[in-house]
Design a protein around this motif. Structure first.
Motif, short mmCIF file in Angstrom:
data_model
loop_
_atom_site.label_atom_id
_atom_site.label_comp_id
_atom_site.label_asym_id
_atom_site.label_seq_id
_atom_site.Cartn_x
_atom_site.Cartn_y
_atom_site.Cartn_z
N ARG A 126 0.85 -0.60 0.03
CA ARG A 126 0.30 0.67 0.05
C ARG A 126 1.01 1.30 0.07
O ARG A 126 2.53 1.46 0.49
CB ARG A 126 -0.95 -0.01 0.71
N GLY A 182 -2.77 5.48 1.04
CA GLY A 182 -3.66 3.90 1.68
C GLY A 182 -3.51 3.43 -0.07
O GLY A 182 -2.41 2.36 -0.90
N TYR A 213 -8.51 -0.89 0.73
CA TYR A 213 -7.51 -1.33 -0.23
C TYR A 213 -7.60 -1.17 -1.41
O TYR A 213 -7.71 -1.04 -2.85
CB TYR A 213 -6.10 -1.90 0.25
N ARG A 234 -8.06 0.01 -5.60
CA ARG A 234 -7.67 0.15 -6.34
C ARG A 234 -8.60 -1.23 -7.26
O ARG A 234 -8.21 -0.72 -8.64
CB ARG A 234 -6.47 -1.43 -5.65
#
Length: 526
Positions: free
Chosen positions: A4, A118, A393, A397
């Motif tokens: 991260r 993050g 996360y 993403r």
């Protein structure tokens, strides 16, 4: 486990619905830039809301935040925003806020909003921890320091939820390999589908919530926050992934920007695969710097010859593949956790002595300190509870990047990642991201691209020469593209502002207070 990109905290220690993914080489369309005027008109009730500030302790979600939220002089509130901005009359979500008010109200400039990166990091915790640092600086005197937990994160409601604490512990002990063999690829593909299904099942509003947690939507929340704080223009401090939020906000709302400090910049046009490979290269370089520094002292765990350090390290950690090392509290150090602990220590050279001690302890058969480093990375508290970082996360993403569903391309990416960080030898901290996103149940809402930023005030970009997570050149490029100033920090750490370097802090404070950029070529030593 992802590598991260976030502000480094001090070391204390699927498928419900249709799979919507891009075919190889297909790129989703860039979402249209929102119009601030029309957005404010359609969302007036959100922009005009009054924040109810109060005690922060009720916002704590674990041991780390409980400790941070006991700090004196802070107050917390919730910002209400639509879950789906295309349907503002539908369900709403709340964004957790923490504020430390300016101590010199007569000279107050406004709010400084901070995000640690993050994605999935808690801006509330970072603002609380930064409070004592900035109390007697221009930031503490002249700005309200405001940290926010982006939607789905930390104290914000609902949180993205995928794995329970017990499942996360078990997951860390399960070594699925590096995704470069048929067996390992199959194991990761199975895990990815199961993980994504749990995210849908356990997150309130399910796939509808997951479809609206990306950068596109956080940027809109940020503008609502600006208005609710009473600021005509945004002053913003973004670390790591927080730089992506910063330049994305500037692209969407160029007329609403006052000042942007972007520290540890992400390359806007870099693909998911490219970023993972470049991070592997960065951690390999940092491990080499660690080995060279360590070799100058007696008792170096990886030996007196930096060239042999990767071999010494592998000899020390390879036995963990078949037998975990005992650790304090009856726990065990797995091979993957050992690699994760090393990666965590690479975020800042200040952690290198602790890493050396942890590796020497492992030589004696005790994995406790290396496990503590891995716990720090995962944000696992002493009570065994995890923050929302890891789940959030993946959720962010996977909607911020095109999905890769071609198995051959996924395997080739894993091979490139392994080649970029040979010292980890298959203990890949980021090995599952490509697989998980390939199984994600909602479409992407953003894509890597060079932002169009006409009329945006010049930002201050801070870039560290030996940053293992976000390469130095990314900061150089971003400063040039945005017409901003570049401040170079000569050091092996991820992000630098307000981390104790006087040169970096003085330049950053001058910019935030009066817009003064450092002269071209300014460098600050580590």
């Amino acid at each position: 486990m992802p590598i991260r990109r976030r502000w480094p905290l001090p070391v204390a220690g699927l498928l419900l619905g249709t799979l919507l993914a891009c075919t190889p080489g297909q790129v989703p369309p860039t979402p249209p830039r929102p119009s601030p005027v029309s957005d404010v008109h359609a969302l007036e009730k959100f922009y005009d809301q009054k924040l109810a500030w109060g005690q922060c302790e009720p916002y704590a979600t674990g041991a780390q935040s409980q400790d941070a939220f006991r700090a004196p002089g802070i107050e917390c509130a919730r910002l209400t925003v639509p879950m789906d901005y295309a349907h503002p009359d539908g369900p709403t979500v709340s964004v957790g806020l923490l504020r430390r008010k300016a101590s010199d109200p007569a000279d107050r400039i406004g709010s400084l909003v901070v995000d640690p990166g993050g994605p999935g990091g808690s801006g509330m915790e970072v603002a609380a921890r930064l409070g004592p640092t900035v109390a007697n600086q221009a930031i503490g005197l002249r700005f309200d320091l405001v940290g926010f937990d982006p939607r789905g994160v930390g104290a914000s409601q609902p949180r993205v939820r995928c794995l329970s604490d017990a499942e996360r512990d078990a997951d860390r002990e399960n070594h699925r390999g590096d995704g470069t063999t048929p067996e390992s690829s199959a194991a990761w593909a199975s895990y990815a589908k199961d993980f994504a299904a749990k995210c849908v099942q356990r997150t309130q509003y399910g796939a509808d919530m997951l479809a609206n947690v990306g950068t596109r939507d956080v940027v809109k929340d940020l503008d609502v926050l600006r208005a609710a704080l009473g600021d005509a223009k945004l002053s913003y401090l973004g670390y790591s992934y927080g730089t992506q939020l910063g330049y994305s906000y500037a692209e969407a709302y160029p007329r609403n920007v006052r000042a942007l400090v972007l520290d540890g910049a992400i390359d806007p046009a870099e693909t998911e695969s490219e970023s993972l490979v470049s991070q592997g290269q960065g951690f390999t370089r940092s491990f080499g710097l660690f080995a060279a520094a360590c070799a100058r002292h007696a008792g170096c765990a990886v030996g007196p010859d930096p060239a042999r350090a990767p071999d010494v390290f592998r000899d020390l950690t390879q036995p963990l593949r078949t037998a975990a090392a005992p650790a304090a509290g009856g726990r065990k150090l797995s091979y993957d956790d050992a690699m994760t602990g090393v990666v965590d220590a690479m975020y800042s050279e200040q952690s290198w002595p602790l890493l050396n001690a942890a590796l020497n302890l492992l030589k004696a058969g005790d994995g406790s300190q290396l496990l503590q480093l891995a716990d720090s990375y995962y944000e696992r508290g002493p009570d065994g509870r995890y923050s929302s970082l890891q789940d959030a996360y993946y959720a962010v993403r996977c909607v911020d990047n095109p999905h890769q569903v071609d198995a051959d391309v996924v395997t080739a990416t894993h091979q490139r990642m392994r080649g970029a960080a040979p010292f980890l030898d298959g203990g890949r901290p980021d090995q599952g991201e490509i697989d998980v996103c390939g199984s994600w149940p909602v479409p992407t809402t953003s894509q890597p691209h060079r932002p169009s930023l006409p009329g945006v005030p010049p930002p201050l970009v801070i870039s560290s020469t030996d940053d293992p997570v976000t390469p130095y050149q990314a900061g150089v490029n971003l400063a040039k593209e945005m017409g901003g100033g570049l401040l170079t920090f000569d050091g092996a750490q991820h992000t630098a502002f307000l981390h104790g370097n006087q040169c970096v802090d003085v330049n950053g404070l001058a910019y935030l207070v009066d817009g003064t950029l450092p002269p071209p070529g300014t460098r600050c030593g580590g």
